[in-house]
Design a protein around this motif. Structure first.
Motif, PDB file in Angstrom:
ATOM      1  N   LYS A 114       1.654   7.428  -6.120  1.00 23.72           N
ATOM      2  CA  LYS A 114       0.515   8.292  -6.456  1.00 23.72           C
ATOM      3  C   LYS A 114       0.740   9.708  -5.936  1.00 23.72           C
ATOM      4  CE  LYS A 114      -3.503   7.669  -4.402  1.00 23.72           C
ATOM      5  NZ  LYS A 114      -4.818   7.059  -4.053  1.00 23.72           N
ATOM      6  N   LEU A 115       1.221   9.832  -4.709  1.00 26.30           N
ATOM      7  CA  LEU A 115       1.452  11.156  -4.132  1.00 26.30           C
ATOM      8  C   LEU A 115       2.557  11.922  -4.856  1.00 26.30           C
ATOM      9  CD1 LEU A 115       1.186  10.301  -0.327  1.00 26.30           C
ATOM     10  CD2 LEU A 115      -0.507  11.485  -1.744  1.00 26.30           C
ATOM     11  N   PHE A 154       0.826  -1.201   0.000  1.00 29.36           N
ATOM     12  CA  PHE A 154       0.000   0.000   0.000  1.00 29.36           C
ATOM     13  C   PHE A 154       0.864   1.256   0.000  1.00 29.36           C
ATOM     14  CE2 PHE A 154      -1.550   3.412   2.792  1.00 29.36           C
ATOM     15  CZ  PHE A 154      -2.602   3.890   2.009  1.00 29.36           C
ATOM     16  N   ARG A 155       1.866   1.312   0.886  1.00 29.06           N
ATOM     17  CA  ARG A 155       2.706   2.508   0.980  1.00 29.06           C
ATOM     18  C   ARG A 155       3.451   2.774  -0.319  1.00 29.06           C
ATOM     19  NH1 ARG A 155       5.207   0.324   6.453  1.00 29.06           N
ATOM     20  NH2 ARG A 155       3.589   0.913   7.951  1.00 29.06           N
ATOM     21  N   GLN A 167       0.818   4.049  -2.859  1.00 27.57           N
ATOM     22  CA  GLN A 167       0.338   5.358  -2.422  1.00 27.57           C
ATOM     23  C   GLN A 167       1.434   6.403  -2.576  1.00 27.57           C
ATOM     24  OE1 GLN A 167      -2.605   6.185  -1.785  1.00 27.57           O
ATOM     25  NE2 GLN A 167      -2.681   7.955  -0.418  1.00 27.57           N
ATOM     26  N   MET A 192      -7.039   0.210  -1.710  1.00 25.63           N
ATOM     27  CA  MET A 192      -6.878   1.411  -0.884  1.00 25.63           C
ATOM     28  C   MET A 192      -5.961   2.424  -1.548  1.00 25.63           C
ATOM     29  SD  MET A 192      -6.772   0.121   3.085  1.00 25.63           S
ATOM     30  CE  MET A 192      -5.456  -1.070   2.863  1.00 25.63           C
ATOM     31  N   ALA A 193      -4.946   1.942  -2.248  1.00 23.31           N
ATOM     32  CA  ALA A 193      -3.985   2.855  -2.873  1.00 23.31           C
ATOM     33  C   ALA A 193      -4.467   3.403  -4.204  1.00 23.31           C
ATOM     34  CB  ALA A 193      -2.649   2.136  -3.066  1.00 23.31           C
ATOM     35  N   LEU A 194      -5.031   2.553  -5.053  1.00 23.99           N
ATOM     36  CA  LEU A 194      -5.299   2.958  -6.441  1.00 23.99           C
ATOM     37  C   LEU A 194      -6.771   2.897  -6.841  1.00 23.99           C
ATOM     38  CD1 LEU A 194      -2.320   1.208  -8.309  1.00 23.99           C
ATOM     39  CD2 LEU A 194      -2.368   3.414  -7.140  1.00 23.99           C
TER      40      LEU A 194
END
Length: 342
Positions: free
Chosen positions: A262-263, A255-256, A259, A296-298
């Motif tokens: 993405k950030l 996830f990290r 994410q 959760m991430a994408l």
């Protein structure tokens, strides 16, 4: 894009382990795949950094960097293969003479896992098309599934050509033990189904998107993104199709990593994302599954995210050419990708 010359009978293929080498127990398997390269008609040049493995590497960093540079600069060599990935290819990135490499003949480099570290760096720094696909130790002639058996057919295509691949029928859940059976092939037992993560896009039925391919092993690329060694900027602002696969990250790390990308804006110029089968199995000790971490991430992205694709550590692998113009199509029954070498 700079496409290497097509491979053909008589092409010289150099073998070097710029990440993990091959321990003695697996030399019989290595000999099988090297001999199969010769049967395919290739001239095989075996490097010195290959038949040992100590603390995750085949040799000292200076030796691995020197041999890789030697092979990259040798105009008689048409392709460079490593036996498999490993852990430490990243240490070579500052050791290579990138200025000198701007003036040498492009060569095909093939593999996945830690091999993708070098694939992406060469693509980003030099503009060479590189090939994310089956590792050498898996390329025995008795491996006859449709994806693996056609790797060298794809690398024999001229610039301007195209090829189409469809999803595998089954994948391998448990690795073959080459120390016990040097001639082992994949044990393809689990059904393959490419899936769309995003609910809104999924409900539209047919999913299609196109762009230039770039990506690799997420464990590495999450750290390289934004550096000179992984900088996916297409010419004329063309969109990218980014692809990643998870080798060892736990669900929270998974996830990290996504994410974090993405950030950093990694997906802002992407038309879609391909996610390979997750090599980290879900377990009762972790309350989050791999698919939940991915969602959760994408899951909120406005572009298609296709997962459980034939990419990565659970064979077989698609042949994905970094820099090629690709079109992905996903129906209710089949996933496909068409690549054009332009």
């Amino acid at each position: 894009m700079l496409y290497p010359a097509p491979l053909s009978r008589g092409s010289k293929v150099a073998i070097t382990a710029f990440s993990s080498g091959v321990p003695a127990a697996l030399h019989p398997r290595l000999d099988v795949v090297l001999n199969d390269l010769r049967i395919r008609g290739f001239e095989v040049l075996e490097g010195k950094c290959l038949r040992e493995n100590t603390k995750h590497v085949s040799a000292r960093i200076e030796e691995r960097a020197s041999e890789l540079m030697q092979f990259l600069c040798d105009e008689s060599i048409d392709a460079i293969l490593a036996p498999w990935g490993g852990e430490m290819a990243m240490d070579l990135l500052p050791m290579l003479d990138w200025a000198r490499l701007q003036n040498v003949k492009p060569k095909w480099i093939l593999g996945f896992s830690d091999i993708s570290t070098i694939l992406t760096a060469v693509f980003s720094k030099l503009g060479w098309a590189t090939c994310h696909g089956t590792n050498l130790m898996q390329l025995s002639l008795n491996q006859t599934d449709a994806l693996t058996s056609k790797v060298f057919d794809f690398l024999s295509l001229a610039e301007g050509s195209g090829f189409k691949q469809v999803n595998a029928s089954f994948y391998e859940a448990q690795y073959a033990d080459y120390s016990k059976d040097p001639k082992a092939a994949f044990n393809l037992t689990e059904p393959v189904k490419w899936k769309v993560l995003n609910k809104d896009i999924k409900e539209e039925g047919l999913v299609t998107f196109s762009g230039r391919l770039s990506g690799g092993c997420l464990d590495i690329h999450m750290m390289l993104y934004g550096s000179e060694f992984f900088n996916p900027i297409a010419r004329d602002n063309e969109p990218f199709i980014l692809y990643f696969e998870n080798a060892e990250l736990s669900p929270t790390q998974y996830f990290r990593a996504l994410q974090g990308l993405k950030l950093q804006g990694a997906f802002e110029n992407a038309s879609g994302i391909l996610i390979g089968r997750n090599a980290v199995l879900d377990n009762d000790a972790d309350p989050v599954s791999g698919t939940e971490a991915l969602t959760m991430a994408l899951g909120d992205l406005p572009i298609p995210v296709v997962y459980d694709v034939d990419i990565g550590h659970l064979a077989p692998n698609l042949t994905l050419v970094n820099g090629a113009l690709a079109e992905v199509e996903l129906t209710q029954t089949q996933g496909s990708i068409t690549q054009t070498l332009i």
